[in-house]
Design an enzyme around this catalytic site. Structure first.
Site, PDB file in Angstrom:
ATOM      1  N   LEU A 200      36.937 -20.011 -54.707  1.00 22.81           N
ATOM      2  CA  LEU A 200      37.964 -18.988 -54.900  1.00 22.81           C
ATOM      3  C   LEU A 200      38.346 -18.312 -53.597  1.00 22.81           C
ATOM      4  CD1 LEU A 200      36.606 -17.360 -58.174  1.00 22.81           C
ATOM      5  CD2 LEU A 200      38.538 -18.940 -57.957  1.00 22.81           C
TER       6      LEU A 200
ATOM      7  N   ASP B  37      37.015   0.981 -50.948  1.00 23.31           N
ATOM      8  CA  ASP B  37      37.877  -0.084 -50.437  1.00 23.31           C
ATOM      9  C   ASP B  37      39.051  -0.294 -51.382  1.00 23.31           C
ATOM     10  OD1 ASP B  37      38.657  -1.941 -48.569  1.00 23.31           O
ATOM     11  OD2 ASP B  37      37.494  -3.578 -49.439  1.00 23.31           O
TER      12      ASP B  37
END
Length: 589
Positions: A17, A133
């Site tokens: 991924l 984040d």
């Protein structure tokens, strides 16, 4: 990297991924259940680092306790063949940043995404966990576009519990510069309102196709914009948006956390209320961003500590300190070496915030970034030899107050129009390449190559020049770096003392990509009676009447690093160091 069909801890790999310097994420078949999971496998180097392991395990445990429909679930963690891994929920779809790039982002969809993310954020904040984040690349999207589109916030595997003070030697700072709150960049305390700031930046990006300070020239400028520039207006980028959204962004991105929306849900509600029918059908014209506008902290080499914003009551940088009395002391006698040219000395360094590629792509899980570690201002080291008479360590929040104001520096260096050209809470990166490398520390103050891995917690750096025509000061660099303990600061000082001794009475060269090599001559190493190291410097491009000296000292847990290049001879750096020492002593009273 494991091939398709490989088995990792029972998970069978179907495809990759995403991958990056920290590790690789695979789409895998769950070994026990009829479902697919995302498996993040960290690099072997980081997996072997004992401090990283302890922090990673603690933070994975924190993330695993979060159970919310808008948060990607952490199922399990473990270690296989010496590599740490975590199994996470796989979201089959895309992410908000990819949707924006594909040209399918409308204001209505942007506000819906932010509202769904806000639900997960507020849940995490109620459980004392800060994400750190927040950015569109971490907003995972699944299902049909519209009110039923499912939105999940990824990468809570790097989140930190606010009450986690069990690990005092290291930690993590997570921040993508384009979305980082001022208090994160300043190295002061963070809480859920830091995530709210980043969510406001994300909303701006989804509404306009640009990050808030996309026009800033380089990472240092982006950082300074977050710290000092007012929030931008969405209507300047997309005139068709309602002006009320400008106010929403301004509140979300307020410099003072107390002036922001106090919850992510408040931000989402205000954005929904501000959006009217005129904007709902507008598609954001996405344009390619230069790489410097979206960046994250770099991955350090295995074995070093990572810098982290300390927790504490303060959430902003302190104002400049007022002039204080400082101890008079006769500086040691150091004769400058003769120069060989009248050409002006070039700037030998540039302030750089931090820049690195985001770890993972593909929208299933987001980047995991670690930097130098530190603990909270209130945390104590696990082992200590201090006694009751030992002064407490100087907190990170006090660092800006240790740098003397310009009015006090002017008479010391003989300047008449001193100006701060750059200021940063981070170590600096030089644009040159000195040889030998061990002389970097004596060459320039506050160098990242010298301080990284030393265990320092945070730093405050200023670059000052004299804008008067007489130019009695050509360059002044001030730096104060806080370590966890006085012993750690002394150990750093002792190591630098050895390096400086090896580089004294020698010449080094450094080069720039677009300039010929430059030679610098170092004078003898002098140690003052109060323990200040001093080396005189001469560069072959300096004017013959310019005198440079570099001084280094330690006081309590603070390392003081000062370089002064002036027209008038004198040990100006030593005088400034003594001023800063006096400020530390005054704080301890």
């Amino acid at each position: 990297m494991h091939p398709v069909g490989a088995v990792i801890a029972g998970y069978r790999v179907e495809r990759v991924l995403g991958s990056g310097g920290m590790g690789t994420v695979y789409l895998t078949q769950n070994p026990e259940l009829p479902r697919r999971d995302a498996l993040k496998v960290l690099s072997a180097g980081l997996s072997r680092n004992p401090e990283f392991r302890a922090r990673f395990i603690r933070e994975a445990d924190v993330a695993s306790r979060l159970n919310h429909p808008n948060i990607v679930s952490v199922y399990s963690r473990g270690e296989t063949d010496g590599q740490l891994w975590i199994a996470m929920q796989f979201v089959d779809g895309t992410d908000a940043d990819a949707a924006l790039r594909a040209g399918t982002m409308t204001p209505a969809r942007a506000v819906h995404i932010v509202a769904e993310v806000a639900k997960g954020l507020d849940y995490a904040h109620r459980h004392n966990v800060v994400h750190r984040d927040i950015k569109p690349g971490n907003f995972l999207l699944s299902g049909p576009v519209g009110d039923t589109e499912r939105v999940l916030l990824a990468d809570f595997g790097i989140a930190r519990a606010l009450d986690d003070v069990g690990l005092t030697a290291t930690g993590a700072l997570i921040a993508t510069m384009a979305y980082a709150a001022p208090e994160v960049l300043a190295g002061t305390g963070i809480d859920g309102r830091s995530d709210v700031y980043s969510l406001g930046c994300s909303l701006f990006r989804l509404l306009t196709g640009k990050t808030p300070f996309a026009g800033a020239n380089g990472p240092a400028a982006v950082m300074m914009a977050h710290l000092h520039q007012p929030p931008p207006r969405v209507t300047e980028r997309v005139p068709g948006l309602p002006p009320e959204l400008d106010g929403v962004i301004a509140t979300a991105m307020a410099k003072d956390p107390a002036q922001r929306f106090q919850t992510a849900g408040d931000l989402a509600g205000a954005a929904r209320a501000a959006l009217d029918d005129r904007a709902t059908e507008t598609t954001v014209p996405w344009t390619v961003l230069p790489s410097r506008e979206v960046m994250s902290y770099p991955n350090p080499p295995a074995g070093q500590q990572w810098w982290q914003s300390p927790s504490g009551p303060s959430t902003m940088m302190s104002p400049a300190a007022q002039p204080t009395q400082f101890r008079a002391a006769a500086p040691p006698s150091v004769q400058p070496r003769p120069a060989t040219s009248r050409r002006r000395r070039p700037r030998a360094w540039i302030l750089v915030a931090v820049a690195a590629a985001v770890l993972l792509a593909g929208g299933t899980v987001a980047a995991l970034s670690m930097n130098r570690g530190s603990s909270d201002d209130t945390a104590q080291p696990e082992t200590t030899t201090s006694v009751s008479s030992t002064p407490p360590p100087v907190p990170v929040s006090a660092l800006p107050e240790l740098l003397p104001p310009l009015a006090e520096l002017a008479p010391i260096v003989g300047g008449t129009n001193l100006v701060v050209d750059a200021s940063s809470p981070l170590a600096t990166f030089t644009s040159g390449n000195p040889t030998p490398q061990e002389c970097v520390g004596v060459w320039m103050p506050a160098q990242n190559a010298v301080y990284e891995g030393s265990g320092y917690r945070a730093m405050q750096v200023q670059s000052i020049t004299d804008h008067d025509d007489a130019r009695k000061l050509t360059q002044l660099t001030l730096s104060v770096a806080a370590f966890l303990t006085a012993e750690q600061a002394k150990q750093f000082m002792d190591g630098q003392s050895q390096d400086w001794a090896q580089c004294a009475n020698r010449a080094i060269t450094f080069s720039y990509s677009a300039a010929p090599p430059v030679r610098m001559d170092f004078g003898p190493l002098v140690t003052s009676d109060d323990g200040i190291l001093l080396v005189s410097q001469r560069m072959d491009v300096s004017p013959p009447d310019q005198h440079c000296n570099h001084a280094l000292a330690v006081r309590n847990n603070v390392v003081i690093d000062v370089q002064a290049c002036t027209i008038l001879p004198g040990d100006h750096a030593v005088t400034i160091v003594r001023d800063i020492v006096a400020r530390i002593d005054q704080q301890e009273k």
